[in-house]
Design a protein around this motif. Structure first.
Motif, short mmCIF file in Angstrom:
data_model
loop_
_atom_site.label_atom_id
_atom_site.label_comp_id
_atom_site.label_asym_id
_atom_site.label_seq_id
_atom_site.Cartn_x
_atom_site.Cartn_y
_atom_site.Cartn_z
N THR A 39 -7.10 2.57 25.41
CA THR A 39 -6.19 3.28 26.32
C THR A 39 -4.75 3.15 25.83
OG1 THR A 39 -7.68 2.75 28.15
CG2 THR A 39 -5.48 3.53 28.73
N THR A 40 -4.36 1.96 25.42
CA THR A 40 -3.00 1.72 24.94
C THR A 40 -2.73 2.54 23.67
OG1 THR A 40 -3.04 -0.52 25.84
CG2 THR A 40 -1.35 -0.03 24.21
N VAL A 41 -3.67 2.51 22.73
CA VAL A 41 -3.50 3.25 21.49
C VAL A 41 -3.43 4.75 21.75
CG1 VAL A 41 -4.64 3.87 19.31
CG2 VAL A 41 -4.50 1.48 20.01
N VAL A 42 -4.30 5.25 22.61
CA VAL A 42 -4.31 6.68 22.91
C VAL A 42 -3.01 7.09 23.62
CG1 VAL A 42 -5.45 8.46 24.32
CG2 VAL A 42 -6.81 6.90 22.93
N SER A 43 -2.51 6.25 24.52
CA SER A 43 -1.25 6.55 25.20
C SER A 43 -0.08 6.57 24.22
CB SER A 43 -0.96 5.51 26.29
OG SER A 43 -1.94 5.56 27.28
N LEU A 44 -0.01 5.57 23.36
CA LEU A 44 1.05 5.53 22.34
C LEU A 44 0.95 6.73 21.40
CD1 LEU A 44 1.18 1.74 21.45
CD2 LEU A 44 2.95 3.08 22.61
N GLU A 45 -0.27 7.07 21.04
CA GLU A 45 -0.47 8.20 20.14
C GLU A 45 -0.02 9.50 20.81
OE1 GLU A 45 -3.67 9.75 16.91
OE2 GLU A 45 -4.47 8.89 18.76
N ALA A 46 -0.31 9.64 22.09
CA ALA A 46 0.12 10.85 22.82
C ALA A 46 1.64 10.95 22.84
CB ALA A 46 -0.44 10.83 24.24
N ILE A 47 2.31 9.81 23.05
CA ILE A 47 3.78 9.80 23.05
C ILE A 47 4.30 10.23 21.67
CG2 ILE A 47 5.81 8.30 23.14
CD1 ILE A 47 4.24 6.67 25.32
N TYR A 48 3.75 9.64 20.63
CA TYR A 48 4.21 9.98 19.28
C TYR A 48 3.88 11.42 18.90
CZ TYR A 48 6.16 5.51 18.03
OH TYR A 48 6.96 4.40 17.97
N LEU A 49 2.72 11.89 19.34
CA LEU A 49 2.37 13.29 19.05
C LEU A 49 3.37 14.24 19.70
CD1 LEU A 49 -1.52 13.36 19.29
CD2 LEU A 49 -0.10 13.70 17.26
N TRP A 84 0.79 14.91 7.84
CA TRP A 84 -0.47 14.16 7.76
C TRP A 84 -1.24 14.25 9.07
CZ3 TRP A 84 -2.52 9.86 10.30
CH2 TRP A 84 -3.71 9.38 9.75
N ILE A 85 -0.53 14.22 10.20
CA ILE A 85 -1.21 14.24 11.50
C ILE A 85 -2.04 15.51 11.66
CG2 ILE A 85 -0.78 14.45 13.99
CD1 ILE A 85 1.43 12.36 13.60
N GLY A 86 -1.58 16.61 11.07
CA GLY A 86 -2.34 17.86 11.20
C GLY A 86 -3.32 18.09 10.07
N ALA A 107 -9.62 9.83 9.82
CA ALA A 107 -9.14 8.49 10.19
C ALA A 107 -9.32 8.24 11.69
CB ALA A 107 -7.69 8.33 9.77
N HIS A 108 -8.96 9.24 12.51
CA HIS A 108 -9.10 9.09 13.96
C HIS A 108 -10.57 8.96 14.36
CE1 HIS A 108 -4.91 10.35 14.12
NE2 HIS A 108 -4.89 9.84 15.34
N THR A 109 -11.40 9.76 13.72
CA THR A 109 -12.84 9.69 14.04
C THR A 109 -13.39 8.31 13.71
OG1 THR A 109 -13.06 12.05 13.60
CG2 THR A 109 -15.09 10.75 13.59
N ILE A 110 -13.04 7.80 12.54
CA ILE A 110 -13.52 6.45 12.14
C ILE A 110 -12.99 5.40 13.12
CG2 ILE A 110 -13.29 4.67 10.36
CD1 ILE A 110 -13.36 6.97 8.28
#
Length: 147
Positions: free
Chosen positions: A56-66, A21-23, A30-33
Motif C-alpha cells: 500500500t505504501t509503495v503504491v501510494s508513493l508511486e501514484a504520487i510520483y506518477l 522509462w516509466i512508460g 519491473a512492476h509486474t515482477i
C-alpha cells in the motif's frame, strides 16, 4: 531555460529519463515482477499485514510520483508548444514580409512593362518620323535636281 545552472539541467535530464522509462515495456516488466514477488511473500512465511502495508505504501508513493511525472510531461509539452507557436508566428511574419516584397516587385514589373510599351510606341513614332523625313529629303533632292 537556457541559462539554468547545471544542477537544474541534471535534474531535468534525470526527470526526462525517468518519465521515458516509466512508460516503457521494461517498466511494465519491473512492476509486474515486483507485484508478483510482493504477492507471493506471504507464502514464504512473511507477515501478510506487513506485506500489505509495504504494498500500500509503495503504491501510494508511486501514484504520487506518477502524478508528478505526468505534470512534468504536461509542462514540458506546453513549453515546446509555446516555442512552436512562436516559431510559427515568426514564419508568418516573414511570409507577410515576403508577400509585401513580391507585391512591390509585381508593381515594379507592371511599371517596367508600361515603360517598355511607351518606348515601343515612341520607337514606332520615331520610325514613322524617320520615314517621313527620308521622303521629304528625297523630294527635296529631286526638286533640287530639277532646278
Amino acid at each position: 531555460m537556457e541559462n539554468q545552472p547545471p544542477k537544474n539541467q541534471i535534474l531535468e535530464h534525470l526527470a526526462s529519463l525517468l518519465t521515458s522509462w516509466i512508460g516503457s515495456p521494461s517498466s511494465l516488466l519491473a512492476h509486474t515482477i515486483f507485484f508478483v514477488i510482493i504477492l507471493i511473500l506471504p507464502g514464504f512465511g512473511v507477515n501478510t499485514e506487513k506485506v500489505l502495508l509495504i504494498l500500500t505504501t509503495v503504491v501510494s508513493l508511486e501514484a504520487i510520483y506518477l502524478s508528478i511525472f505526468i505534470q512534468y510531461s504536461v509542462n514540458k509539452s506546453a513549453s515546446k508548444l509555446s516555442e512552436v507557436a512562436e516559431d510559427i508566428e515568426d514564419v508568418t511574419e516573414d511570409l507577410e514580409e515576403v508577400s509585401a516584397d513580391v507585391e512591390d516587385i509585381s508593381e515594379n514589373l507592371e511599371e517596367l512593362q508600361e515603360d517598355i510599351d511607351e518606348v515601343d510606341t515612341q520607337k514606332n513614332s520615331y520610325e514613322k518620323l524617320e520615314k517621313q523625313a527620308e521622303a521629304l529629303l528625297n523630294e527635296l533632292r529631286s526638286l533640287k535636281n530639277k532646278s
